[in-house]
Design an enzyme around this catalytic site. Sequence first.
Site, PDB file in Angstrom:
ATOM      1  N   ILE A 128       0.887  -1.306   0.056  1.00 45.30           N
ATOM      2  CA  ILE A 128      -0.082  -0.015  -0.013  1.00 45.30           C
ATOM      3  C   ILE A 128       1.078   1.260   0.034  1.00 45.30           C
ATOM      4  CG2 ILE A 128      -1.837  -1.135   1.197  1.00 45.30           C
ATOM      5  CD1 ILE A 128      -1.109   0.026   3.599  1.00 45.30           C
ATOM      6  N   ASP A 129       0.081   2.224  -0.537  1.00 54.11           N
ATOM      7  CA  ASP A 129       1.019   3.522  -0.532  1.00 54.11           C
ATOM      8  C   ASP A 129       1.766   4.247   0.853  1.00 54.11           C
ATOM      9  OD1 ASP A 129       0.579   3.711  -3.361  1.00 54.11           O
ATOM     10  OD2 ASP A 129      -1.135   4.950  -2.916  1.00 54.11           O
ATOM     11  N   ARG A 130       2.919   4.722   0.619  1.00 54.41           N
ATOM     12  CA  ARG A 130       3.281   5.200   1.929  1.00 54.41           C
ATOM     13  C   ARG A 130       2.432   6.179   2.880  1.00 54.41           C
ATOM     14  NH1 ARG A 130       6.263  10.248   3.204  1.00 54.41           N
ATOM     15  NH2 ARG A 130       5.861  10.969   1.268  1.00 54.41           N
TER      16      ARG A 130
END
Length: 323
Positions: A128-130
Site C-alpha cells: 500500500i502507498d506510503r
Amino acid sequence: MRFAVEPEARGLRLGQYLFDRLKLSRTLVRKAKAGGAILVDGRPARTSQVLTGGEVVEIRVAQAGRVTPEPVPIQVVYEDPYLLVVEKPAGMVVHPVRDYVSGTLANGVAWHLLQAGADPVVRPVQRIDRETSGLVLFARDPAVAGRLARELERQKMERRYIALVEGEVAADSGTVNRPLRRVWGHPVAREVAEGPRTPEQERLLAEAAAAGRTLREDWTAAGQPAVTHWRVLRRWPGVSMLELQLETGRTHQIRVHMAYLGHPLLGDELYGGSRALIGRQALHAASLAFVHPVSGELLRFTSPLPPDMAGLVARLDAGAGTS
C-alpha cells in the site's frame, strides 16, 4: 514448506500435484527440482513420481527478499510459520525503495523475525502507498509467497478500504472500470487511460520497443485494466465516507478512480484533494481476507480507523450531526 498429500491425490504425478493442487509456479518448482530440493517423505523425488496419498511433500528453495533488520516498531495482527499480517501506519513505506532505503515496514518485520530466531526474509504479498494506513500481508516462505501472489492475481484475495472523499457522493454504490496508465513525465502519478498518447510520446515508446526494452502496459496508451467497487457508508456536508473493494491492484488505483469520479480523497494533493481537513490521503486498508495457502482455512482480518481518520470523523459528526 511441507504438505500432506490428500487421499484424493492418489494416482497423480508429483509434478501435477505441485502445479495443479498446490498452485506452485513452474519457475519455483524448476529451481527446486534442479537443486534436489523436492522431497517426498524426506527423500529426494522426481516430479514423475506417482503419489499414493498420505505422503509428506517438502519444497526447499533458496531464500530471497532479504532486507536489513532494523528495530522499527511494528504491530503484528497475525503470525504463523508461513505468514504475517502487519498493521502499517501512515507515513511508512512497505519495502525499501530508492528514496527510502531504511526505516520501512519490511525492515521492522525482518527485525521481528530475527528476534524470534527465524530467518529474517521479508516478502510483502501486497503493498500500500506510503501515506495509506492499514493491513499488509507478508509471506515467510517463497512457495507461500508465490501461491498468495497468484491468489491476488486471480482476484481470490478480498481487500477492502475505507476512504474519506471530497463532496457528497450522490449514488449509494457503483463500480469504476477504467484502465490506468502512467502520467508521461511524472515519476509516480497515474491517470485514467482515455485518449491516445501524443505523437511525441508514441515515438519515444516505439524507439524503446525497437531497442528491445520491455514496456509495461501502464506505459502504453491503453493502460492496465483496473476495477474498483465502492459504496457510501456515511455522508456529511462536503465529505463522504466510502468502502472500496479492489478487483485489481494497480498503483494509486483507488486514488485515481475517485479523482476520476470528481471525488478525490481528502488530503490527496497529487490527485486534487485538499489538506484542509487531514494532512495525508484519507485511505485505510481496513479488511483483508484470503484462504490460508497451507491449512486451507479462510482467514479474515479487520483494522479500525487510525486516530487521524477517526478524529476527523468525530469532528465531522460534531460539526454537522450524523447521517
